[in-house]
Design an enzyme around this catalytic site. Structure first.
Site, PDB file in Angstrom:
ATOM      1  N   VAL A 250      17.001  11.246  38.852  1.00 19.97           N
ATOM      2  CA  VAL A 250      16.542  12.641  38.785  1.00 19.97           C
ATOM      3  C   VAL A 250      17.436  13.538  39.643  1.00 19.97           C
ATOM      4  O   VAL A 250      17.135  14.708  39.840  1.00 19.97           O
ATOM      5  CB  VAL A 250      15.078  12.745  39.290  1.00 19.97           C
ATOM      6  CG1 VAL A 250      14.149  11.909  38.411  1.00 19.97           C
ATOM      7  CG2 VAL A 250      14.956  12.359  40.762  1.00 19.97           C
ATOM      8  N   ASP A 251      18.565  12.988  40.148  1.00 12.85           N
ATOM      9  CA  ASP A 251      19.364  13.654  41.186  1.00 12.85           C
ATOM     10  C   ASP A 251      20.381  14.672  40.651  1.00 12.85           C
ATOM     11  O   ASP A 251      21.133  15.253  41.450  1.00 12.85           O
ATOM     12  CB  ASP A 251      20.078  12.599  42.035  1.00 12.85           C
ATOM     13  CG  ASP A 251      20.952  11.655  41.208  1.00 12.85           C
ATOM     14  OD1 ASP A 251      21.049  10.457  41.586  1.00 12.85           O
ATOM     15  OD2 ASP A 251      21.513  12.099  40.182  1.00 12.85           O
TER      16      ASP A 251
ATOM     17  N   ASN B 155      26.756  -4.098  38.997  1.00 11.98           N
ATOM     18  CA  ASN B 155      25.728  -4.153  40.037  1.00 11.98           C
ATOM     19  C   ASN B 155      26.192  -5.130  41.119  1.00 11.98           C
ATOM     20  O   ASN B 155      26.618  -6.239  40.780  1.00 11.98           O
ATOM     21  CB  ASN B 155      24.407  -4.650  39.421  1.00 11.98           C
ATOM     22  CG  ASN B 155      23.214  -4.402  40.317  1.00 11.98           C
ATOM     23  OD1 ASN B 155      23.304  -4.535  41.530  1.00 11.98           O
ATOM     24  ND2 ASN B 155      22.096  -4.055  39.717  1.00 11.98           N
TER      25      ASN B 155
ATOM     26  N   SER C 200      17.846  -1.978  38.480  1.00 11.34           N
ATOM     27  CA  SER C 200      17.196  -3.293  38.582  1.00 11.34           C
ATOM     28  C   SER C 200      16.588  -3.670  37.232  1.00 11.34           C
ATOM     29  O   SER C 200      16.170  -4.804  37.029  1.00 11.34           O
ATOM     30  CB  SER C 200      16.106  -3.233  39.652  1.00 11.34           C
ATOM     31  OG  SER C 200      15.144  -2.233  39.316  1.00 11.34           O
TER      32      SER C 200
ATOM     33  N   ALA D 151      29.300   0.425  41.902  1.00  9.91           N
ATOM     34  CA  ALA D 151      29.681   1.223  40.729  1.00  9.91           C
ATOM     35  C   ALA D 151      30.819   2.185  41.038  1.00  9.91           C
ATOM     36  O   ALA D 151      31.692   2.405  40.192  1.00  9.91           O
ATOM     37  CB  ALA D 151      28.467   2.001  40.229  1.00  9.91           C
TER      38      ALA D 151
ATOM     39  N   CYS E  54       4.170  30.660  28.271  1.00 11.50           N
ATOM     40  CA  CYS E  54       2.865  30.364  27.646  1.00 11.50           C
ATOM     41  C   CYS E  54       1.732  30.273  28.651  1.00 11.50           C
ATOM     42  O   CYS E  54       0.622  29.869  28.271  1.00 11.50           O
ATOM     43  CB  CYS E  54       2.980  29.055  26.859  1.00 11.50           C
ATOM     44  SG  CYS E  54       2.978  27.596  27.922  1.00 11.50           S
TER      45      CYS E  54
ATOM     46  N   HIS F 194      13.838  10.223  33.252  1.00  7.23           N
ATOM     47  CA  HIS F 194      12.809  10.457  34.273  1.00  7.23           C
ATOM     48  C   HIS F 194      12.841  11.892  34.780  1.00  7.23           C
ATOM     49  O   HIS F 194      12.266  12.216  35.825  1.00  7.23           O
ATOM     50  CB  HIS F 194      12.965   9.467  35.426  1.00  7.23           C
ATOM     51  CG  HIS F 194      12.722   8.064  35.011  1.00  7.23           C
ATOM     52  ND1 HIS F 194      13.186   6.983  35.718  1.00  7.23           N
ATOM     53  CD2 HIS F 194      12.074   7.539  33.941  1.00  7.23           C
ATOM     54  CE1 HIS F 194      12.833   5.856  35.103  1.00  7.23           C
ATOM     55  NE2 HIS F 194      12.166   6.170  34.020  1.00  7.23           N
TER      56      HIS F 194
HETATM   57  N1  APR Z   1      26.518   0.267  42.739  1.00 16.85           N
HETATM   58  C1  APR Z   1      25.820  -0.248  41.680  1.00 16.85           C
HETATM   59  N2  APR Z   1      24.554  -0.744  41.788  1.00 16.85           N
HETATM   60  C2  APR Z   1      23.994  -0.739  43.014  1.00 16.85           C
HETATM   61  C3  APR Z   1      24.660  -0.232  44.164  1.00 16.85           C
HETATM   62  C4  APR Z   1      25.981   0.283  43.983  1.00 16.85           C
HETATM   63  N3  APR Z   1      26.696   0.791  44.994  1.00 16.85           N
HETATM   64  N4  APR Z   1      23.835  -0.385  45.243  1.00 16.85           N
HETATM   65  C5  APR Z   1      22.682  -0.949  44.765  1.00 16.85           C
HETATM   66  N5  APR Z   1      22.782  -1.174  43.432  1.00 16.85           N
HETATM   67  C6  APR Z   1      21.788  -1.752  42.515  1.00 16.85           C
HETATM   68  C7  APR Z   1      20.747  -2.665  43.151  1.00 16.85           C
HETATM   69  O1  APR Z   1      21.217  -4.006  43.221  1.00 16.85           O
HETATM   70  C8  APR Z   1      19.571  -2.544  42.174  1.00 16.85           C
HETATM   71  O2  APR Z   1      19.654  -3.536  41.150  1.00 16.85           O
HETATM   72  O3  APR Z   1      21.056  -0.689  41.958  1.00 16.85           O
HETATM   73  C9  APR Z   1      19.771  -1.152  41.547  1.00 16.85           C
HETATM   74  C10 APR Z   1      18.745  -0.122  41.970  1.00 16.85           C
HETATM   75  O4  APR Z   1      17.517  -0.534  41.477  1.00 16.85           O
HETATM   76  P1  APR Z   1      16.202   0.357  41.742  1.00 16.85           P
HETATM   77  O5  APR Z   1      16.184   0.806  43.134  1.00 16.85           O
HETATM   78  O6  APR Z   1      15.048  -0.427  41.214  1.00 16.85           O
HETATM   79  O7  APR Z   1      16.477   1.665  40.860  1.00 16.85           O
HETATM   80  P2  APR Z   1      16.225   1.916  39.318  1.00 16.85           P
HETATM   81  O8  APR Z   1      16.486   0.699  38.510  1.00 16.85           O
HETATM   82  O9  APR Z   1      16.957   3.136  38.958  1.00 16.85           O
HETATM   83  O10 APR Z   1      14.642   2.224  39.301  1.00 16.85           O
HETATM   84  C11 APR Z   1      14.041   2.650  38.127  1.00 16.85           C
HETATM   85  O11 APR Z   1      12.012   3.181  39.300  1.00 16.85           O
HETATM   86  O12 APR Z   1      11.043   3.987  41.195  1.00 16.85           O
HETATM   87  C12 APR Z   1      11.330   4.282  39.896  1.00 16.85           C
HETATM   88  O13 APR Z   1      11.564   6.390  38.889  1.00 16.85           O
HETATM   89  C13 APR Z   1      12.215   5.511  39.744  1.00 16.85           C
HETATM   90  O14 APR Z   1      14.038   5.867  38.185  1.00 16.85           O
HETATM   91  C14 APR Z   1      13.480   4.962  39.089  1.00 16.85           C
HETATM   92  C15 APR Z   1      12.982   3.701  38.414  1.00 16.85           C
END
Ligand code: APR
Length: 258
Positions: A114-115, A225, A201, A243, A162, A130
């Site tokens: 959402v950033d 990842n 994740s 990334a 509205c 999201h």
């Molecule tokens: N580069 C790539 N991946 C990375 C990095 C990096 N520098 N650092 C961490 N990660 C990976 C982690 O290993 C993890 O698998 O990014 C992933 C982040 O996972 P989450 O924190 O679960 O984020 P996300 O998958 O976007 O969550 C989904 O959950 O809480 C809700 O609405 C929120 O959009 C979000 C949704």
């Protein structure tokens, strides 16, 4: 010693160039190198503070004025998140996805973030599943507004079109994904035969369903990842690394092949 699997990177670049319709799915990990913590895993906001209640939307609807007061004066983990968002800038990972789009390789980008960083980087075919923290959405007519277009003198604010109830565009837990965005995501995922899955994740649905659908139809997943995720085992190429380092290298290898 290069921590990134260079052979897998070359093969992933070849896969992208050969793809008929490649798209990307990104998550919080994309923005870690922009200073925004992820939610889960090492350094995750929920890891540190615990998962938030899953009824955020119901709580908003029960008392929208209170929810807006909290949104405009956040505290605790949400304060930490909004402060990080406010200071963040796109990183080379965001820029590499823009480059892949400009090269005509990446046809669409679905983000769970959402950033607003993919927009700031210049991604065009962007689906923010999201929502976007810089926008306000009407729950009635689904119009989205910039914050400067809304009068916050009376809470909850009302839609200038509205008179409907306004909410942050970010999708709360328990809230249905706005149909315009969700339809776009399903359409793009249905067309794709290759998907870059970076920084997620892959634990939150419906977003986590898209890569599984691509895989199910015989498509290729390219995971980026630093840590294993729910998708590592089903990805054709699982490139372990940040990334912001891996995606620019992938884009450069793709460019060399065009
Ligand atoms: N580069 C790539 N991946 C990375 C990095 C990096 N520098 N650092 C961490 N990660 C990976 C982690 O290993 C993890 O698998 O990014 C992933 C982040 O996972 P989450 O924190 O679960 O984020 P996300 O998958 O976007 O969550 C989904 O959950 O809480 C809700 O609405 C929120 O959009 C979000 C949704």
């Amino acid at each position: 010693m290069d921590p990134v699997d260079a052979e897998a990177l070359e093969a992933a670049a070849e896969c992208l160039v050969r793809a008929r319709y490649a798209i990307a799915l990104t998550g919080a990990g994309l923005s870690v190198e922009s200073g925004i913590p992820p939610f889960r895993g090492p350094g995750g906001l929920w890891t540190k503070h615990g998962e938030p209640p899953m009824n955020g939307f119901q709580r908003f609807m029960a008392n929208p004025r209170k929810a807006w007061e909290e949104r405009l004066n956040p505290s605790g983990p949400m304060r930490e998140l909004w402060d990080a968002l406010a200071a963040a800038r796109p990183n080379p990972g965001h820029d590499a996805l823009v480059e892949l789009e400009e090269l005509g390789i990446l046809r669409a980008l679905i983000t769970q973030n959402v950033d607003n960083l993919h927009r700031l980087a210049g991604s065009r075919r962007l689906l923010e599943i999201h929502g976007n923290a810089t926008l306000i959405r009407c729950l009635g007519c689904v119009t989205r507004f910039g914050r400067d277009e809304i009068d916050f003198s009376a809470l909850p604010p009302r839609c200038p079109h509205c008179e409907g109830l306004l909410k942050s565009d970010t999708v709360s837990f328990g809230e249905p994904i706005p149909p315009d965005v969700l339809e776009g995501c399903f359409e793009e995922a249905a067309r794709a035969d290759c998907m870059i899955v970076a920084g997620t994740s892959a634990t939150v649905y419906p977003a986590a369903q898209f890569p599984l659908d691509v895989r199910e139809r015989g498509g290729d997943l390219i995971e980026v990842n630093p840590y294993p995720s729910e998708l590592t085992a089903v990805s054709r190429y699982a490139i372990q690394g940040p990334a912001g380092e891996v995606l620019p290298r992938l884009a450069a290898l793709v460019r060399e092949r065009l």
